[in-house]
Design an enzyme around this catalytic site. Structure first.
Site, short mmCIF file in Angstrom:
data_model
loop_
_atom_site.label_atom_id
_atom_site.label_comp_id
_atom_site.label_asym_id
_atom_site.label_seq_id
_atom_site.Cartn_x
_atom_site.Cartn_y
_atom_site.Cartn_z
N GLU A 1 -26.02 2.13 -18.74
CA GLU A 1 -25.11 2.43 -17.63
C GLU A 1 -23.86 1.56 -17.77
O GLU A 1 -23.95 0.35 -18.07
CB GLU A 1 -25.85 2.12 -16.33
CG GLU A 1 -25.06 2.29 -15.05
CD GLU A 1 -25.86 1.85 -13.83
OE1 GLU A 1 -25.54 2.32 -12.73
OE2 GLU A 1 -26.80 1.03 -13.97
N LYS B 1 -24.09 9.85 -11.01
CA LYS B 1 -25.25 9.20 -10.39
C LYS B 1 -25.46 9.67 -8.95
O LYS B 1 -24.57 9.59 -8.11
CB LYS B 1 -25.07 7.69 -10.45
CG LYS B 1 -26.29 6.88 -10.03
CD LYS B 1 -26.04 5.41 -10.30
CE LYS B 1 -27.24 4.54 -9.97
NZ LYS B 1 -26.99 3.12 -10.28
N CYS C 1 -30.08 4.65 -13.81
CA CYS C 1 -30.58 3.44 -13.16
C CYS C 1 -31.40 3.74 -11.90
O CYS C 1 -32.50 4.26 -11.98
CB CYS C 1 -29.42 2.49 -12.89
SG CYS C 1 -29.94 0.75 -12.74
N VAL D 1 -31.37 -4.61 -12.27
CA VAL D 1 -31.45 -5.94 -11.68
C VAL D 1 -32.80 -6.15 -10.98
O VAL D 1 -33.11 -7.26 -10.57
CB VAL D 1 -30.29 -6.20 -10.69
CG1 VAL D 1 -28.97 -6.20 -11.43
CG2 VAL D 1 -30.28 -5.17 -9.57
N MET D 2 -33.57 -5.08 -10.83
CA MET D 2 -34.95 -5.18 -10.37
C MET D 2 -35.84 -4.91 -11.59
O MET D 2 -35.52 -4.04 -12.41
CB MET D 2 -35.24 -4.16 -9.27
CG MET D 2 -34.40 -4.36 -8.02
SD MET D 2 -34.93 -3.32 -6.63
CE MET D 2 -34.65 -1.67 -7.29
#
Length: 265
Positions: free
Chosen positions: A39, A110, A143, A170-171
């Site tokens: 991404e 997205k 994502c 980020v997770m």
């Protein structure tokens, strides 16, 4: 059989030209029918304002897409890659689909924007799309789309054999969840995540890497480590994704009972 892969990178924010060069240098080290890039791989992820995103965004005729198209044609490699897309006064978190001859087949925008992306990007309006790439039916989600099971299911019901999943995670969950999405839809999934840390404007994000390729039975065919830039390749038979049977009496699509799923819709 087809060779598919991910290109895991650690882009420097705003350094579009060098980010693109480094990613394509990595990609040039392998032979593949399809490569998936992360991404926003050309710009970095941590935008501080919508104006900043507009400044770094480009249309489908922009320099990033032209260079990806040239690479695809030169190497006979289809590409799915995330980038900030400008369309008039709007800016989307998008992924481009390019076929092996360099033909730009289209773009996916997205659907499910994550956290402060809602302050930066316009909500995607394409719906979930499946493209014919390198002789495969390739669907795209980006994502945070992964956390909604409807994303992968919509692509599978639309005929996707392979789901390309450009990400900046980020997770830490998706590298574990994507093989489940592959299993429950009987498709291949290529997760291309970025790695590294971004710090800008008092904000800090750490990305989880661990890009992977999963088959329809949850087997991980290739996986990158959490840190660093890597290319991973696996050989797959896309036709295996057309068999939705669990056993001789169960088929995950034929056994669906949508009349009882009305709350989902």
């Amino acid at each position: 059989m087809k060779r598919v892969g991910f290109v895991q990178t650690n882009p420097e924010f705003g350094a579009v030209e060098s980010n693109l060069k480094r990613a394509l240098d990595l990609a040039s080290k392998v032979e593949s029918d399809l490569l998936v890039f992360p991404e926003l791989f050309n710009t970095g992820y941590l935008f501080l304002s919508r104006e900043e995103a507009l400044k770094l965004s480009e249309g489908l005729d922009g320099p990033t897409i032209r260079k990806l198209s040239d690479f695809a044609s030169e190497h006979s490699t289809a590409i799915v890659a995330g980038f900030p897309e400008r369309d008039g006064g709007k800016v989307y978190n998008s992924a481009v689909a390019i076929d092996v001859d360099g033909d730009v087949k289209g773009v996916y925008r997205k659907t499910h924007l994550f956290y402060e992306e809602k302050l930066i990007f316009d909500p995607g309006d394409t719906g979930f799309r499946v493209f014919d790439l390198a002789g495969m039916r390739v669907g795209i989600m980006i994502c945070f789309d992964w956390i909604f099971p409807e994303s992968a299911r919509s692509l599978a019901l639309s005929g996707a054999q392979v789901i390309a999943h450009p990400s900046c995670l980020v997770m830490p969950y998706a590298p574990k969840a994507d093989p489940v999405r592959a299993l429950e839809n009987r498709v291949f999934i290529i997760l291309s995540d970025r790695s590294g840390i971004e710090e800008r404007g008092g904000k800090k994000l750490r990305y989880h890497g661990m890009s992977l390729i999963s088959d329809p039975k949850m087997n991980i065919l290739a996986q990158a480590p959490e840190e660093g830039e890597h290319v991973g390749i696996a050989e797959i038979d896309p036709k295996l994704a057309e068999d939705k049977r669990v056993n001789e009496l169960n088929d995950i699509f034929l056994d669906r009972r949508p009349e009882f799923y009305v709350k989902i819709c």
